[in-house]
Design a protein around this motif. Sequence first.
Motif, PDB file in Angstrom:
ATOM      1  N   GLY A 308       0.787  -1.212   0.000  1.00  0.00           N
ATOM      2  CA  GLY A 308       0.000   0.000   0.000  1.00  0.00           C
ATOM      3  C   GLY A 308       0.824   1.270   0.000  1.00  0.00           C
ATOM      4  N   VAL A 309       2.157   1.143   0.186  1.00  0.00           N
ATOM      5  CA  VAL A 309       3.044   2.312   0.213  1.00  0.00           C
ATOM      6  C   VAL A 309       4.007   2.301  -0.969  1.00  0.00           C
ATOM      7  N   THR A 310       4.724   1.200  -1.151  1.00  0.00           N
ATOM      8  CA  THR A 310       5.665   1.096  -2.266  1.00  0.00           C
ATOM      9  C   THR A 310       5.198   0.094  -3.328  1.00  0.00           C
ATOM     10  N   GLY A 311       4.005  -0.419  -3.175  1.00  0.00           N
ATOM     11  CA  GLY A 311       3.448  -1.367  -4.124  1.00  0.00           C
ATOM     12  C   GLY A 311       2.260  -2.068  -3.505  1.00  0.00           C
ATOM     13  N   LEU A 312       1.670  -2.983  -4.266  1.00  0.00           N
ATOM     14  CA  LEU A 312       0.533  -3.764  -3.779  1.00  0.00           C
ATOM     15  C   LEU A 312       0.903  -5.238  -3.757  1.00  0.00           C
ATOM     16  N   LEU A 313       0.585  -5.913  -2.663  1.00  0.00           N
ATOM     17  CA  LEU A 313       0.811  -7.349  -2.533  1.00  0.00           C
ATOM     18  C   LEU A 313      -0.529  -8.065  -2.562  1.00  0.00           C
ATOM     19  N   VAL A 314      -0.593  -9.155  -3.327  1.00  0.00           N
ATOM     20  CA  VAL A 314      -1.833  -9.918  -3.471  1.00  0.00           C
ATOM     21  C   VAL A 314      -1.527 -11.387  -3.226  1.00  0.00           C
ATOM     22  N   PRO A 315      -2.528 -12.192  -2.883  1.00  0.00           N
ATOM     23  CA  PRO A 315      -2.293 -13.619  -2.653  1.00  0.00           C
ATOM     24  C   PRO A 315      -1.844 -14.319  -3.936  1.00  0.00           C
ATOM     25  N   PRO A 316      -0.976 -15.335  -3.825  1.00  0.00           N
ATOM     26  CA  PRO A 316      -0.516 -16.061  -5.017  1.00  0.00           C
ATOM     27  C   PRO A 316      -1.591 -16.985  -5.567  1.00  0.00           C
ATOM     28  N   GLY A 317      -1.447 -17.333  -6.848  1.00  0.00           N
ATOM     29  CA  GLY A 317      -2.312 -18.333  -7.459  1.00  0.00           C
ATOM     30  C   GLY A 317      -3.744 -17.895  -7.685  1.00  0.00           C
ATOM     31  N   ASN A 318      -4.000 -16.585  -7.684  1.00  0.00           N
ATOM     32  CA  ASN A 318      -5.371 -16.092  -7.773  1.00  0.00           C
ATOM     33  C   ASN A 318      -5.443 -14.959  -8.795  1.00  0.00           C
ATOM     34  N   PRO A 319      -5.840 -15.252 -10.039  1.00  0.00           N
ATOM     35  CA  PRO A 319      -5.895 -14.202 -11.060  1.00  0.00           C
ATOM     36  C   PRO A 319      -6.858 -13.073 -10.725  1.00  0.00           C
ATOM     37  N   THR A 320      -7.929 -13.389  -9.993  1.00  0.00           N
ATOM     38  CA  THR A 320      -8.900 -12.350  -9.641  1.00  0.00           C
ATOM     39  C   THR A 320      -8.289 -11.321  -8.709  1.00  0.00           C
TER      40      THR A 320
END
Length: 379
Positions: A308-320
Amino acid sequence: MSARPLRVAYLIDDWARGGTEKQLAMLIDHLDRTEVQPSLFLLRPASPGVITPVLEDCPVERLGVGRLRSLSTWRIARQFRQTLRRGQFDVVQTYFADSSYFGIPLARWAGVPLVLRTRNNLGYWMKRRDRLMARLVNSMTDATIANCEASREAMIADESYPTARVHVIQNGIDIETFQRISNEPFSNLRRPPCVGMIANLREVKTPDIFLEAAAEIAAEFPQVTFRLAGEGPLRPRLEHRIAELGLTGRFELVGLIDEPATFLAELDIAVLSSSSEGLSNAVMEYMASGRAIVATNVGAMEELIDNGVTGLLVPPGNPTELTAGITRLLRNHDVAKTMGAAARRIVQNRYDPQLRAQQFVQLYRSLLRRSRLRTPNAY
């Protein structure tokens, strides 16, 4: 030990266009030759399409080992042991599994004072046999160097390695290479917005996830284009899927690239969809380029990116989830620009390659001093 420079032999399987090879070349390039005289040994024989690097003030030699279990390998092993003894090497440092299986016992046999192993991944590829072999060679090493806490913790857990013998020295990056790139994503109004990724086309990078996310995004953002730089065994499958999803002309497989900075200059959002990572070289390059980043939260990603500050992290294996992160930045250009600028400031201050080279030299000298105290007649 005398006041002469340390003689360090680096042994790696081969010289592909990967992050480990890039980091090793950077280390050799930044070592002070008054402190360290490096030599690079490549385990494998020369083969079509694989380069042999030319490094300044560093001899490079191919050993020519094909299969580890062969009569010719035993002959090469004896020659390599003689090379280590004649060269009076102070340190042998291995990269990748086969180089460790081959080089570590020989370094011990040759009487090299300090034997080190390098592990820069989370061991996603390891099976029971690999863990057993790793524990065997670990018994002959003085220490292991990891490039992040996540790799260090994985090694301790996977290989029952003593905690005190795993040292973390993070990757470096030559920030000057990326200085010419604009700090701001979405500043090039002469082309449509572009989302891209740098990754080898292998299962662990899960480029299919990026492709599936691109298909979802394409419907909502008809002007956005997608680029993927890298090569590997998944290319035919990806080409088929691009056509199947109707993304021909909008999703480009660029292949291997020589200059990441040039590729990144054409991106507004940089993506990494991996299922496993150590300290990602690609993400460090994204940060140095000031790109807006969406990456899967695996391995050492939280060591690099402040979500949220230097980028966005999302869960792996989930295109949505990957789609949602990319879409957020496509809708909020100011947020993307702010994150890209913040990421660039972080990487400028934290991952200096000269400092990293000094950390390696300090570690070598510290471990050699400990070895001399344990075995005072070893030098």
